[in-house]
Design a protein around this motif. Structure first.
Motif, PDB file in Angstrom:
ATOM      1  N   GLN A   1       0.820  -1.226   0.000  1.00  0.00           N
ATOM      2  CA  GLN A   1       0.000   0.000   0.000  1.00  0.00           C
ATOM      3  C   GLN A   1       0.844   1.263   0.000  1.00  0.00           C
ATOM      4  O   GLN A   1       0.302   2.367  -0.062  1.00  0.00           O
ATOM      5  CB  GLN A   1      -0.948  -0.021   1.211  1.00  0.00           C
ATOM      6  N   LYS A   2       2.183   1.102   0.072  1.00  0.00           N
ATOM      7  CA  LYS A   2       3.117   2.228  -0.035  1.00  0.00           C
ATOM      8  C   LYS A   2       2.852   3.314   1.000  1.00  0.00           C
ATOM      9  O   LYS A   2       2.989   4.510   0.723  1.00  0.00           O
ATOM     10  CB  LYS A   2       3.067   2.877  -1.437  1.00  0.00           C
ATOM     11  N   LYS A   3       2.455   2.898   2.194  1.00  0.00           N
ATOM     12  CA  LYS A   3       2.232   3.893   3.231  1.00  0.00           C
ATOM     13  C   LYS A   3       3.562   4.330   3.843  1.00  0.00           C
ATOM     14  O   LYS A   3       4.564   3.622   3.743  1.00  0.00           O
ATOM     15  CB  LYS A   3       1.326   3.303   4.316  1.00  0.00           C
ATOM     16  N   ASP A   4       3.523   5.464   4.485  1.00  0.00           N
ATOM     17  CA  ASP A   4       4.705   5.982   5.150  1.00  0.00           C
ATOM     18  C   ASP A   4       5.196   4.987   6.192  1.00  0.00           C
ATOM     19  O   ASP A   4       4.432   4.513   7.030  1.00  0.00           O
ATOM     20  CB  ASP A   4       4.359   7.313   5.833  1.00  0.00           C
ATOM     21  N   LYS A   5       6.493   4.676   6.145  1.00  0.00           N
ATOM     22  CA  LYS A   5       7.002   3.574   6.950  1.00  0.00           C
ATOM     23  C   LYS A   5       6.909   3.853   8.450  1.00  0.00           C
ATOM     24  O   LYS A   5       6.519   2.991   9.229  1.00  0.00           O
ATOM     25  CB  LYS A   5       8.452   3.251   6.560  1.00  0.00           C
ATOM     26  N   ALA A   6       7.275   5.063   8.847  1.00  0.00           N
ATOM     27  CA  ALA A   6       7.266   5.392  10.279  1.00  0.00           C
ATOM     28  C   ALA A   6       5.849   5.292  10.838  1.00  0.00           C
ATOM     29  O   ALA A   6       5.613   4.718  11.907  1.00  0.00           O
ATOM     30  CB  ALA A   6       7.833   6.793  10.481  1.00  0.00           C
ATOM     31  N   GLU A   7       4.926   5.839  10.067  1.00  0.00           N
ATOM     32  CA  GLU A   7       3.526   5.825  10.510  1.00  0.00           C
ATOM     33  C   GLU A   7       2.999   4.389  10.584  1.00  0.00           C
ATOM     34  O   GLU A   7       2.346   3.988  11.548  1.00  0.00           O
ATOM     35  CB  GLU A   7       2.702   6.629   9.504  1.00  0.00           C
ATOM     36  N   ALA A   8       3.341   3.617   9.528  1.00  0.00           N
ATOM     37  CA  ALA A   8       2.887   2.217   9.487  1.00  0.00           C
ATOM     38  C   ALA A   8       3.464   1.436  10.658  1.00  0.00           C
ATOM     39  O   ALA A   8       2.802   0.574  11.234  1.00  0.00           O
ATOM     40  CB  ALA A   8       3.303   1.573   8.164  1.00  0.00           C
ATOM     41  N   LYS A   9       4.697   1.784  11.019  1.00  0.00           N
ATOM     42  CA  LYS A   9       5.333   1.068  12.118  1.00  0.00           C
ATOM     43  C   LYS A   9       4.618   1.349  13.440  1.00  0.00           C
ATOM     44  O   LYS A   9       4.408   0.441  14.246  1.00  0.00           O
ATOM     45  CB  LYS A   9       6.810   1.476  12.198  1.00  0.00           C
ATOM     46  N   GLN A  10       4.259   2.618  13.629  1.00  0.00           N
ATOM     47  CA  GLN A  10       3.478   2.970  14.819  1.00  0.00           C
ATOM     48  C   GLN A  10       2.226   2.115  14.910  1.00  0.00           C
ATOM     49  O   GLN A  10       1.900   1.537  15.931  1.00  0.00           O
ATOM     50  CB  GLN A  10       3.052   4.456  14.753  1.00  0.00           C
ATOM     51  N   LYS A  11       1.522   2.051  13.768  1.00  0.00           N
ATOM     52  CA  LYS A  11       0.266   1.292  13.744  1.00  0.00           C
ATOM     53  C   LYS A  11       0.514  -0.191  13.974  1.00  0.00           C
ATOM     54  O   LYS A  11      -0.246  -0.854  14.683  1.00  0.00           O
ATOM     55  CB  LYS A  11      -0.426   1.491  12.388  1.00  0.00           C
ATOM     56  N   ALA A  12       1.602  -0.699  13.364  1.00  0.00           N
ATOM     57  CA  ALA A  12       1.900  -2.123  13.505  1.00  0.00           C
ATOM     58  C   ALA A  12       2.193  -2.459  14.963  1.00  0.00           C
ATOM     59  O   ALA A  12       1.749  -3.487  15.482  1.00  0.00           O
ATOM     60  CB  ALA A  12       3.084  -2.491  12.620  1.00  0.00           C
ATOM     61  N   LEU A  13       2.938  -1.567  15.629  1.00  0.00           N
ATOM     62  CA  LEU A  13       3.250  -1.819  17.039  1.00  0.00           C
ATOM     63  C   LEU A  13       1.985  -1.770  17.884  1.00  0.00           C
ATOM     64  O   LEU A  13       1.812  -2.559  18.816  1.00  0.00           O
ATOM     65  CB  LEU A  13       4.277  -0.788  17.536  1.00  0.00           C
ATOM     66  N   ALA A  14       1.082  -0.851  17.524  1.00  0.00           N
ATOM     67  CA  ALA A  14      -0.192  -0.780  18.241  1.00  0.00           C
ATOM     68  C   ALA A  14      -0.989  -2.068  18.050  1.00  0.00           C
ATOM     69  O   ALA A  14      -1.613  -2.573  18.981  1.00  0.00           O
ATOM     70  CB  ALA A  14      -0.989   0.430  17.754  1.00  0.00           C
ATOM     71  N   LEU A  15      -0.930  -2.604  16.822  1.00  0.00           N
ATOM     72  CA  LEU A  15      -1.645  -3.859  16.551  1.00  0.00           C
ATOM     73  C   LEU A  15      -1.037  -5.015  17.341  1.00  0.00           C
ATOM     74  O   LEU A  15      -1.765  -5.864  17.868  1.00  0.00           O
ATOM     75  CB  LEU A  15      -1.595  -4.181  15.050  1.00  0.00           C
ATOM     76  N   LEU A  16       0.300  -5.020  17.417  1.00  0.00           N
ATOM     77  CA  LEU A  16       0.948  -6.076  18.205  1.00  0.00           C
ATOM     78  C   LEU A  16       0.517  -5.984  19.665  1.00  0.00           C
ATOM     79  O   LEU A  16       0.317  -6.998  20.326  1.00  0.00           O
ATOM     80  CB  LEU A  16       2.472  -5.953  18.093  1.00  0.00           C
ATOM     81  N   GLU A  17       0.375  -4.766  20.139  1.00  0.00           N
ATOM     82  CA  GLU A  17      -0.062  -4.590  21.517  1.00  0.00           C
ATOM     83  C   GLU A  17      -1.494  -5.104  21.681  1.00  0.00           C
ATOM     84  O   GLU A  17      -1.828  -5.784  22.640  1.00  0.00           O
ATOM     85  CB  GLU A  17       0.024  -3.122  21.899  1.00  0.00           C
ATOM     86  N   LYS A  18      -2.291  -4.797  20.679  1.00  0.00           N
ATOM     87  CA  LYS A  18      -3.690  -5.214  20.706  1.00  0.00           C
ATOM     88  C   LYS A  18      -3.827  -6.737  20.803  1.00  0.00           C
ATOM     89  O   LYS A  18      -4.702  -7.246  21.490  1.00  0.00           O
ATOM     90  CB  LYS A  18      -4.352  -4.705  19.420  1.00  0.00           C
ATOM     91  N   VAL A  19      -2.935  -7.459  20.097  1.00  0.00           N
ATOM     92  CA  VAL A  19      -3.010  -8.920  20.164  1.00  0.00           C
ATOM     93  C   VAL A  19      -2.103  -9.470  21.272  1.00  0.00           C
ATOM     94  O   VAL A  19      -1.864 -10.676  21.345  1.00  0.00           O
ATOM     95  CB  VAL A  19      -2.655  -9.583  18.804  1.00  0.00           C
ATOM     96  N   GLY A  20      -1.600  -8.567  22.112  1.00  0.00           N
ATOM     97  CA  GLY A  20      -0.863  -8.998  23.294  1.00  0.00           C
ATOM     98  C   GLY A  20       0.551  -9.462  23.027  1.00  0.00           C
ATOM     99  O   GLY A  20       1.071 -10.310  23.751  1.00  0.00           O
ATOM    100  N   LEU A  21       1.186  -8.914  21.993  1.00  0.00           N
ATOM    101  CA  LEU A  21       2.531  -9.400  21.647  1.00  0.00           C
ATOM    102  C   LEU A  21       3.533  -8.260  21.464  1.00  0.00           C
ATOM    103  O   LEU A  21       4.449  -8.357  20.646  1.00  0.00           O
ATOM    104  CB  LEU A  21       2.467 -10.223  20.348  1.00  0.00           C
ATOM    105  N   SER A  22       3.374  -7.191  22.252  1.00  0.00           N
ATOM    106  CA  SER A  22       4.276  -6.041  22.073  1.00  0.00           C
ATOM    107  C   SER A  22       5.739  -6.438  22.230  1.00  0.00           C
ATOM    108  O   SER A  22       6.613  -5.843  21.608  1.00  0.00           O
ATOM    109  CB  SER A  22       3.980  -4.935  23.084  1.00  0.00           C
ATOM    110  N   ASP A  23       5.997  -7.447  23.044  1.00  0.00           N
ATOM    111  CA  ASP A  23       7.397  -7.808  23.283  1.00  0.00           C
ATOM    112  C   ASP A  23       7.948  -8.751  22.207  1.00  0.00           C
ATOM    113  O   ASP A  23       9.097  -9.154  22.282  1.00  0.00           O
ATOM    114  CB  ASP A  23       7.531  -8.454  24.665  1.00  0.00           C
ATOM    115  N   LYS A  24       7.137  -9.103  21.216  1.00  0.00           N
ATOM    116  CA  LYS A  24       7.586 -10.079  20.213  1.00  0.00           C
ATOM    117  C   LYS A  24       7.835  -9.463  18.837  1.00  0.00           C
ATOM    118  O   LYS A  24       7.970 -10.190  17.849  1.00  0.00           O
ATOM    119  CB  LYS A  24       6.539 -11.196  20.061  1.00  0.00           C
ATOM    120  N   ALA A  25       7.887  -8.128  18.793  1.00  0.00           N
ATOM    121  CA  ALA A  25       8.021  -7.456  17.490  1.00  0.00           C
ATOM    122  C   ALA A  25       9.193  -7.989  16.681  1.00  0.00           C
ATOM    123  O   ALA A  25       9.086  -8.183  15.472  1.00  0.00           O
ATOM    124  CB  ALA A  25       8.156  -5.956  17.698  1.00  0.00           C
ATOM    125  N   ASP A  26      10.317  -8.261  17.347  1.00  0.00           N
ATOM    126  CA  ASP A  26      11.520  -8.650  16.622  1.00  0.00           C
ATOM    127  C   ASP A  26      11.731 -10.160  16.563  1.00  0.00           C
ATOM    128  O   ASP A  26      12.787 -10.624  16.155  1.00  0.00           O
ATOM    129  CB  ASP A  26      12.742  -7.970  17.248  1.00  0.00           C
TER     130      ASP A  26
END
Lengths: 249, 233
Positions: A110-135
């Motif tokens: 979707q060619k979205k801005d990477k920094a913004e997308a990353k913020q959202k992705a981290l929020a989604l990881l938090e939502k599914v309870g996996l903030s500590d598993k990003a890497d």
């Protein structure tokens, strides 16, 4: 949100879907149950054109796909954007971290801005309870965690409809709950969802409507209460009895 | 006996030592100037050709499949030396003259392309269907799916067989001697022709080939480790 009319799918001579009609309102959760070979997974895959239906129309979020006519790749891709799929075997990209799996859709496609997308992705990881598993790479995660990343990856596409293809069937029993909880939360937040599952408790707890499919048709449909407690069709009764039997073994 | 005569004759021993010393540098030079560039350039071009050929083989377009099949069949079905001779000695008779080095590059690239295409095709087919489907559902195009999802995973699977291909190629470049490329083996031949110490010169060349191939197998190990990061053991 979804309007399906006369959906057919054949594999060669074998007719797997024999005319499905269904309307789903925005925010509804539809659970599809039925014996194996009933066509429920094929039905779900048709909504994303992973299988190309033989005939009929599907409208999702205002975009209509008419399968009686040939579709161009472009049309198929545009139609796919309306929904996102969660797979039985997660199908995460094994060479990417959890975070990169989630970013792949928004950034690469979707060619979205990477920094913004990353913020959202981290929020989604938090939502599914996996903030500590990003890497973490998928192989470092349990099945339940992988599937929750799978859900986050699908959500990152900001689809109008979420499709779940037996999302807990490949999981060890003790990991099923964490995935179903994420799905329940989603349903409560008003996501429109079509879920193929064998988890009757999820169907009872989270579905607005339950469809019972057999031999390529919707045999019975209604509220979970109606379908599970007062089934009208003989085939539904037989199926529910069989499931309950295994519960008591 | 040869061995006997060496050790019973200090003068001869000294002569061999001198020749070994003086021929070592020219051999290394030839390896660096021709053997290695020929190997690396041919491998890179060949790999590119192999990916294209593999994709043609798995495509649904009949004519592409067919072209790829014929190409692989011809290259695999004829000796490399014959291919090189056709390129260098054969083509001039129909007015196409190619210099030794480019002729060798063309020959070896075509060869690597055919053999490696089978490796890459198998590697692509080994990636589960679910990976293609996941890429489809997140909206990737065919080329995005290949670049981002399939080829990175396929390359991991391909490292051992492609290392084989590359190591074979390094040794096969000695055949270029026969189309007048002054790579290492040809230099060994030239030196040996002046002093008749065939065993010494060819032995030296063999040793250098072996060292190169040994180093390459170390690189292969490194690559495998790096790719295994994301695979459970």
């Amino acid at each position: 949100m979804i309007s399906i009319k006369n959906l057919h799918k054949s594999f060669g001579e074998l007719e797997v879907l024999k005319g499905i009609d269904l309307d789903v309102e925005k925010g509804q959760t539809i659970v599809v149950i039925g014996p194996s070979g009933s066509g429920k997974t094929t039905f779900l895959r048709c909504l994303n054109i992973l299988e190309k239906p033989s005939d009929g129309t599907v409208e999702i979020g205002g975009l209509v796909a008419d399968f009686s006519k040939p579709m161009s790749k472009k049309q198929i891709m545009a139609f796919r954007k309306q929904s996102a799929m969660v797979f039985q075997h997660y199908n995460l990209f094994p060479h990417m971290t959890a975070l990169d799996n989630i970013l792949e859709g928004p950034v690469t496609v979707q060619k979205k801005d990477k920094a913004e997308a990353k913020q959202k992705a981290l929020a989604l990881l938090e939502k599914v309870g996996l903030s500590d598993k990003a890497d973490s790479y998928p192989h470092q995660l349990s099945g339940g965690q992988q599937q929750r990343v799978g859900i986050a990856r699908a959500l990152a596409l900001e689809p109008k409809v979420m499709l779940f293809d037996e999302p807990t069937s490949a999981l060890d029993p003790e990991l099923v709950g964490e995935v179903l909880q994420v799905m329940k939360d989603l349903a409560q937040e008003g996501m429109t969802m079509v879920v193929v599952t064998h988890e009757m408790r999820f169907a009872k707890g989270a579905a607005d409507e339950v469809l019972f499919m057999d031999s390529g048709r919707i045999v019975e449909r209604g509220t979970p209460d109606a379908v599970f407690n007062r089934p009208q069709e003989e085939r539904t009764k037989r199926f529910l009895n069989l499931i309950q039997d295994t519960d008591t073994i | 006996m040869y061995l006997n005569s060496i050790f019973s004759n200090p003068e001869r021993l000294e002569r061999l030592g001198d020749i070994a010393q003086s021929s070592f540098l020219p051999l290394i030079e030839a390896a660096v100037q021709f053997t290695l560039p020929l190997s690396v350039i041919s491998f890179i071009l060949g790999l590119f050709l192999a990916v294209v050929t593999a994709l043609a083989r798995i495509s649904t377009v009949r004519i592409l499949q067919w072209i790829a099949r014929v190409y692989v069949s011809i290259i695999r079905g004829t000796p490399l030396l014959v291919q090189l001779f056709i390129l260098f000695y054969g083509l001039p008779t129909i007015g196409v003259t190619i210099d030794p080095f480019p002729a060798a590059v063309i020959g070896f690239s075509l060869n690597v392309g055919a053999y490696a295409s089978e490796v890459i095709r198998a590697a692509i087919l080994s990636i589960p269907k679910g990976q293609w489907e996941a890429a489809d559902t997140i909206g990737m195009s065919y080329s995005q799916t290949l670049r981002r999802v399939i080829l990175p995973q396929a390359s991991r699977v391909s490292v051992p067989p492609l290392s084989n291909t590359f190591i074979s190629l390094v040794k096969d470049t000695s055949l270029a001697a026969l189309i007048l490329v002054t790579e290492m083996f040809r230099v060994a031949q030239q030196i040996a022709a002046t002093n008749y110490e065939f065993l010494l010169l060819y032995g030296q060349a063999a040793l250098i080939y072996w060292v190169i191939c040994f180093l390459l197998s170390l690189v292969q190990g490194q690559l495998e480790n790096r790719f295994d990061r994301y695979v459970s053991r």
